[in-house]
Motif scaffolding. Sequence first.
Motif, mmCIF file in Angstrom:
data_model
loop_
_atom_site.group_PDB
_atom_site.id
_atom_site.type_symbol
_atom_site.label_atom_id
_atom_site.label_comp_id
_atom_site.label_asym_id
_atom_site.label_seq_id
_atom_site.Cartn_x
_atom_site.Cartn_y
_atom_site.Cartn_z
ATOM 1 N N ALA A 35 0.827 -1.214 0.000
ATOM 2 C CA ALA A 35 0.000 0.000 0.000
ATOM 3 C C ALA A 35 0.857 1.258 0.000
ATOM 4 O O ALA A 35 0.555 2.230 -0.697
ATOM 5 C CB ALA A 35 -0.936 -0.010 1.212
ATOM 6 N N LYS A 39 1.388 3.978 -3.108
ATOM 7 C CA LYS A 39 0.803 5.267 -2.733
ATOM 8 C C LYS A 39 -0.722 5.264 -2.940
ATOM 9 O O LYS A 39 -1.294 6.182 -3.530
ATOM 10 C CB LYS A 39 1.424 6.397 -3.559
ATOM 11 N N VAL A 40 -1.387 4.229 -2.425
ATOM 12 C CA VAL A 40 -2.833 4.119 -2.650
ATOM 13 C C VAL A 40 -3.624 5.116 -1.805
ATOM 14 O O VAL A 40 -4.759 5.457 -2.135
ATOM 15 C CB VAL A 40 -3.336 2.696 -2.350
ATOM 16 N N ALA A 41 -3.035 5.560 -0.717
ATOM 17 C CA ALA A 41 -3.724 6.492 0.170
ATOM 18 C C ALA A 41 -2.681 7.149 1.072
ATOM 19 O O ALA A 41 -1.495 6.813 1.020
ATOM 20 C CB ALA A 41 -4.781 5.759 1.004
ATOM 21 N N ASP A 250 -11.977 4.153 -7.963
ATOM 22 C CA ASP A 250 -10.771 3.382 -8.292
ATOM 23 C C ASP A 250 -10.850 2.010 -7.611
ATOM 24 O O ASP A 250 -10.628 1.879 -6.404
ATOM 25 C CB ASP A 250 -9.521 4.130 -7.822
ATOM 26 N N ARG A 253 -7.651 0.653 -5.965
ATOM 27 C CA ARG A 253 -7.380 1.264 -4.656
ATOM 28 C C ARG A 253 -8.149 0.530 -3.558
ATOM 29 O O ARG A 253 -7.616 0.277 -2.475
ATOM 30 C CB ARG A 253 -7.755 2.747 -4.700
ATOM 31 N N LEU A 257 -6.492 -1.655 -0.429
ATOM 32 C CA LEU A 257 -6.823 -1.389 0.974
ATOM 33 C C LEU A 257 -7.473 -2.613 1.620
ATOM 34 O O LEU A 257 -7.193 -2.934 2.786
ATOM 35 C CB LEU A 257 -7.753 -0.178 1.070
ATOM 36 N N GLU A 397 1.436 6.601 -9.064
ATOM 37 C CA GLU A 397 1.103 7.743 -8.234
ATOM 38 C C GLU A 397 2.380 8.517 -7.918
ATOM 39 O O GLU A 397 3.490 7.992 -8.003
ATOM 40 C CB GLU A 397 0.427 7.279 -6.931
ATOM 41 N N ASP A 403 2.996 0.193 -9.384
ATOM 42 C CA ASP A 403 1.603 0.562 -9.586
ATOM 43 C C ASP A 403 0.667 -0.306 -8.759
ATOM 44 O O ASP A 403 1.078 -1.228 -8.058
ATOM 45 C CB ASP A 403 1.247 0.539 -11.074
ATOM 46 N N MET A 404 -0.641 0.004 -8.869
ATOM 47 C CA MET A 404 -1.629 -0.645 -8.007
ATOM 48 C C MET A 404 -1.927 -2.082 -8.427
ATOM 49 O O MET A 404 -2.394 -2.869 -7.613
ATOM 50 C CB MET A 404 -2.910 0.174 -7.988
#
Length: 748
Positions: A35, A39-41, A250, A253, A257, A397, A403-404
């Motif tokens: 995570a 940089k998801v949040a 998203d 994302r 999480l 991000e 990446d995610m």
Amino acid sequence: MVGFYTCIVAFLIILAVFDLWVGVSNDAVNFLNSAIGAKVAKFRTILLVASLGVLIGAVMSAGMMDVARHGIMNPTHFNYREVMTIFLAVMVTDVIVLDMFNTLGLPTSTTISLVFELLGGTFILTLVKMHANPEYDFGDLLNSSDALKVIIAIFVSVAIAFFFGTVVQWISRVIFTFKYKSHLKYSVAIFGGISFTALAYFIFIKGLSGSPFISEDTKTWIVSNTKILMLYTFLGSTVLMELMHVLKIDVFRIIVLMGTFALAMAFAGNDLVNFIGVPLAGLSSFQDWTAHGAGDINSFMMSSLASSAKTPILYLGLAGVIMIIAMGTSKKAKNVVKTSVDLSRQDEGDEMFGSSRLARVLIRFCSNTFEKIDAVVPINVHKWVNSRFDNDDVILENGAAFDMVRAAVNLVLSSMLIIIGTNYKIPLSTTYVTFMVAMGSSLADRAWSRESAVYRVTGVVSVIGGWFVTAGVAFAVCAIVSLCMYYGGFVVMGLFIILDIVLLYKSSRKYEKKVQEAKKDTAFKLMMRAKDPEILWDLLSKHVVRTQSFVCRFALDQFNKIMEGLTEENYRILKKSESELDDERDMLKKYRRQELLALRRLPLDMALERNTWFHLGVNSDQQFIYCLKRMLEPAKEHVENNFNPVPDAYREEFDDIKYRVNELMKSSEDMISTGRYGNYREVLAMADECKDELSVIRKRHINRMQQDKDSANLKISLVYLNILQECQEFLSIMRHQLRAAHKFTTDA
């Protein structure tokens, strides 16, 4: 006696709290790195999600506590004294081993340390008991089959995690590509549905069916209706994910999480035994002994530990709260997360590890293998696959390491593997699994270019090697500590407790010092994030100036140390100088790479103006080290062999030169560090004059050597001649460095 064992139990509880803190600092990498790396949040949001998972996982982890009670030892044949000796030895050893690896910034395995410490302590006391009573055998005292199952599961998980991490990520990348946002119409819903269903199966269905908080009727219903529940879960989650995608939410994302929550929950459920299992087993033993043992420590057998643990939910909840606090506040946790993220990042950056022979062999073997595979794959297939891995337009991000898509694969796959182990009550190493999944997915993503692969592989090998070292060290140290405590009694136990406290205090001080050193690297991080060319140039020039001015001071300091060590015949100074020169040589390689990566990010016209002077300055920095090593080696050999000292005539002759070299180097360093080059020409001219004078002295010394018929001073004469020659080279390097620094920062 009761009072002393009360103190031991209290110390075990205190160590349990510290072990929770240290262990989470080490294992935060397991559920935070994906995570954070993507940089998801915000960090606070990621921490909140992970905290919720940790708390729920901790409360539901009671079943794993049996590993510490009877997973390794057979407690029915151990008396109270022997069991408490093993438990205390395990905790004393465990905290030191974990804190040492955290301080080094390497992910180690709390599971490995616990299992091998219990194994080491039990093994040595098993030998003692078998020697005292030949009727015993290993099967009576050591649960060798269970221990072997745990050990095999831990090490096999490395290969399984790496394999599935590579395969699943390769398939995911072929489907989504690096421009994944343009390939989400239907695939993201299916991917999200599979991810949610897999996590739901292992967390809610498999987990709840074995939970002590669920009634037997409910458990039976869950087991008998598993297939239909999974079908409804997949259909419902797939529709939900597609709806979220249509609403511009998203989905990746959310998956990341959700995976962070699941992995944190799996971690707490699987690894809590590593932190508090032994202290709680010690507390249970103490309570049983005080209630039924009548004060006898040698004949009261610990059969009560053979039953399953009934850990109060209050203890589990408190443990979860401590883990959450440690996760959010520990600086060490962030340091260990950085290690794992750096090894799996998609783009270029500072490599934390060097090159090793094993890594080079593996890279060469893999390259040859892939070339042979490419030769038989049709060209059209090869081109199509390569097009799916085109990362020119990778979606990252701001500041993300990958990446995610990769983050989601890392989390979902790691969670599934760990929860499988937890549900089968096998204490898999969460560090092993998550780290190797991350390494496999980064390999599949072609994040390891030919320029960085050898460093990344070296890092992976170093970390895995650290785990094996953990196993050996934990086993051996705990065996020794257990043996000493067994024969030394209360006195040795008390001494080890004191030693434990002292070592932890020193480790904390040492780590704080290391943190201060690490703050010097913030300039590089800022350079790699800077977008504006002028800001990047300002940061780069400051980094180069800082490096060159430090090298100038360092070179002069080492020059004086070599002269002092030779004239005073102090071998310790020369040996220390050799070590410092080697360390600085390695640091210069790191700084050169950092600065070159930043230089490559400048616009072409700006970079071309500065390239020549940058490389001349960097080469000068390295030449200082090589020159000093050439000066040092014959001097060190001379002093080490206790040959004749430096004659007074040589000292007097060289004193003036030494003074002038010091003045020139100080003037050069001052100009480089301040950027004021008013005396630039004068210093260069003075250096040339000093070189000319050294030439005169060198010729005079050669004539003196030729005319001297006494061979007693031959060896020191050769050493002195080498110093004169290298001193000339030293001044030439100083001139090159000063000129390069001046041109790089002023004229360009």
